[in-house]
Design an enzyme around this catalytic site. Structure first.
Site, PDB file in Angstrom:
ATOM      1  N   HIS A 181       3.597  16.139   4.481  1.00 46.90           N
ATOM      2  CA  HIS A 181       2.544  14.799   3.921  1.00 46.90           C
ATOM      3  C   HIS A 181       2.620  12.995   4.645  1.00 46.90           C
ATOM      4  CE1 HIS A 181       2.873  17.606  -0.041  1.00 46.90           C
ATOM      5  NE2 HIS A 181       2.288  17.533   0.842  1.00 46.90           N
ATOM      6  N   GLU A 184       4.259   9.828   3.829  1.00 45.33           N
ATOM      7  CA  GLU A 184       5.356   9.460   3.332  1.00 45.33           C
ATOM      8  C   GLU A 184       5.999   9.571   4.186  1.00 45.33           C
ATOM      9  OE1 GLU A 184       6.043  13.510   2.097  1.00 45.33           O
ATOM     10  OE2 GLU A 184       4.551  12.915   0.161  1.00 45.33           O
ATOM     11  N   ARG A 239      -2.699  11.903   2.636  1.00 45.48           N
ATOM     12  CA  ARG A 239      -1.675  13.179   2.282  1.00 45.48           C
ATOM     13  C   ARG A 239      -1.799  14.363   3.017  1.00 45.48           C
ATOM     14  NH1 ARG A 239       1.175  15.426  -1.857  1.00 45.48           N
ATOM     15  NH2 ARG A 239       1.143  17.524  -2.447  1.00 45.48           N
ATOM     16  N   HIS A 309      10.709  14.826   1.982  1.00 39.88           N
ATOM     17  CA  HIS A 309       9.106  13.671   1.363  1.00 39.88           C
ATOM     18  C   HIS A 309       9.581  12.932   0.659  1.00 39.88           C
ATOM     19  CE1 HIS A 309       6.076  18.194   1.119  1.00 39.88           C
ATOM     20  NE2 HIS A 309       7.396  18.294   1.913  1.00 39.88           N
ATOM     21  N   GLU A 383      12.841  14.648  -2.310  1.00 43.83           N
ATOM     22  CA  GLU A 383      11.799  13.409  -2.227  1.00 43.83           C
ATOM     23  C   GLU A 383      13.239  12.525  -2.550  1.00 43.83           C
ATOM     24  OE1 GLU A 383       8.504  13.595  -2.425  1.00 43.83           O
ATOM     25  OE2 GLU A 383       8.286  15.663  -3.417  1.00 43.83           O
TER      26      GLU A 383
HETATM   27  N1  ARG Z   1       5.714  16.240  -3.906  1.00 45.40           N
HETATM   28  C1  ARG Z   1       5.508  17.650  -3.490  1.00 45.40           C
HETATM   29  C2  ARG Z   1       3.993  18.223  -3.048  1.00 45.40           C
HETATM   30  O1  ARG Z   1       3.560  18.012  -4.556  1.00 45.40           O
HETATM   31  C3  ARG Z   1       6.785  18.213  -3.968  1.00 45.40           C
HETATM   32  C4  ARG Z   1       7.386  19.586  -3.130  1.00 45.40           C
HETATM   33  C5  ARG Z   1       7.995  20.413  -4.204  1.00 45.40           C
HETATM   34  N2  ARG Z   1       7.805  21.921  -3.621  1.00 45.40           N
HETATM   35  C6  ARG Z   1       7.139  22.564  -3.934  1.00 45.40           C
HETATM   36  N3  ARG Z   1       6.804  23.812  -3.527  1.00 45.40           N
HETATM   37  N4  ARG Z   1       6.159  22.183  -4.292  1.00 45.40           N
HETATM   38  O2  ARG Z   1       4.125  19.047  -2.588  1.00 45.40           O
HETATM   39 ZN    ZN Z   2       4.987  14.757   0.210  1.00 43.15          ZN
END
Ligand code: ARG
Ligand code: ZN
Length: 421
Positions: A181, A184, A239, A309, A383
């Site tokens: 992303h 970040e 993002r 992230h 995160e």
């Molecule tokens: N903040 C991340 C997202 O929204 C969380 C990722 C967690 N893992 C996942 N496979 N979504 O992408």
């Molecule tokens: Zn992210």
């Protein structure tokens, strides 16, 4: 003259504040108390010119959970008015984001890489490419560059292979990617930090020596170079990647919704304008495809997958794409727990841990779930800092603590995995 200006501003502000545009973009912290308020909030975040920081999509908004919403100066009065009228409680989290962005982008390109302070700053994409080049030349016996593909806009995707100098036996491997992303930034900073730490402390710190002697570490410092570039030049809040697909109205796919793990089911979006847009099909994005191809071709030795992230301070593991429990759930949970404990012990900071879907939200198409299903039994998404005090605009002074605590988590888990027979 100055007096007149001030007077004029205040009169305008007092008489009819709707016509006065506030000077600064802000981030608001908003908590909906009822389902009705949840709906209003979802509408605000999708209808007005705002950017959701937390959660990642309007559908994730629920009652009594803090929402962080970036509101540009131009919509601030409208949005605040609406919240006030509906009696939805909110406060200003960041009252001047421009100032923080300037702090994050200040004095970026001075000085040689050798000084530690290089790693305590954020760097534009071109500097990171230079850094990759310099690092591979400076440590040829430990760091090897591998080109795994290119981005939608044809920028190279460089992986650095880190290896210890001992032990020629067939090695296991682990993977770390940063910057899926774009906004970040602490994530990209972490990958640079990690690589430098590895070369500096190999043969100095026993844990690091052990890890590097038993596993090759593949580090992808910028998985989404087009998006990252865009956050430096056009929109700090971006993002997704920057792909344009025929027939799509908007640009960009969420790379962490583009993997083949319950792809594009609930928790991601079919609409190209959304921040969690899943793309045309699994691996429709060259960035996701390149990573998937590389991991597929290394699946027999790859034991650990890590994706970095921010923000919210969490150590997550599969599944995020369903509420199903991973086969080795307890083991993953123990590892995450120990990592979180170490962060608390050494850095006095709280990290939550758990399976993604239950800990944050259902989010299909993620790289961690996909890697896990490929057969990489140990798969995590971290995160990093913070909890929302600065969100994506974490000031440079806080980089070192954020990276050090994440490093503790990486070392804890990598050591455990490397010791498995
Ligand atoms: N903040 C991340 C997202 O929204 C969380 C990722 C967690 N893992 C996942 N496979 N979504 O992408
Ligand atoms: Zn992210």
């Amino acid at each position: 003259m100055r007096f007149l200006l001030i007077l004029c501003f205040w009169t305008c502000f007092l008489i009819e504040n709707h016509k006065c545009t506030p000077e600064h973009d802000q981030v608001l912290s908003i908590t909906a108390k009822t389902e009705e308020e949840v709906n209003i909030l979802r509408n605000v975040s999708s209808e007005y010119e705002t950017v959701l920081w937390q959660p990642a999509a309007p559908s994730y908004i629920t009652a009594n959970k803090e929402v962080h919403l970036f509101v540009p100066a131009s919509s601030l009065v409208t949005v605040k008015d609406l919240l006030n009228k509906q009696h939805i409680s909110h406060q200003v989290l960041l009252q001047n984001t421009q100032e923080l962005i300037e702090k994050q982008t200040a004095n970026v390109s001075s000085d040689p890489r050798s000084s530690m302070s290089y790693y305590e700053r954020y760097h534009p994409l071109e500097d990171i490419y230079l850094w990759i080049n310099r690092t591979t030349h400076q440590y040829p016996d430990m760091v090897q560059p591998i080109l795994i593909g290119s981005s939608f806009e044809k920028r190279p995707l460089w992986v650095l292979k880190l290896s210890g100098k001992r032990g020629n036996q067939p090695k296991r491997a682990m993977w770390i990617d940063c910057g899926i992303h774009a906004r970040e930034w602490i994530s990209h900073a972490f990958c640079l930090w990690f690589v430098q730490y590895s070369v500096d402390f190999y043969n100095q710190i026993p844990d690091m020596t052990e890890i590097l002697d038993s596993m090759d570490i593949y580090v992808l410092p910028v998985m989404n170079p087009d998006g990252y570039k865009y956050t430096w030049t056009k929109n700090r809040m971006w993002r997704k990647n920057r792909s344009k697909h025929p027939g799509n109205y908007c640009t960009g796919t969420d790379l962490n919704r583009n993997f083949d793990a319950n792809w594009c089911t609930m928790g991601s979006s079919h609409r190209s304008c959304d921040d969690t847009y899943c793309g045309l099909f699994p691996e429709s994005e060259p960035e996701a495809e390149a990573v998937a191809n590389f991991l597929r071709s290394h699946k027999h030795d790859m034991k650990l997958y890590l994706s970095i992230h921010s923000y919210s301070q969490m150590l997550l593991f599969p599944y995020s794409c369903s509420y199903q429990e991973a086969a080795n759930h307890n083991e993953l949970n123990e590892m995450a727990k120990e990592a979180a404990m170490n962060i608390r012990r050494y850095y006095r900071n709280q990290y939550k841990y758990g399976a993604g879907a239950k800990t944050i939200y259902l989010a299909p198409g993620g790289s961690d779930d996909w890697a896990y299903n490929l057969g990489i039994e140990y798969s995590f998404t971290f995160e990093l800092q913070d909890m929302g005090r600065y969100g994506f605009l974490l000031p440079p002074e806080l980089i070192s603590k954020a990276c050090n605590e994440a490093l503790t988590a990486v070392k804890t888990i990598a050591l455990k995995v490397s010791r498995k027979t």
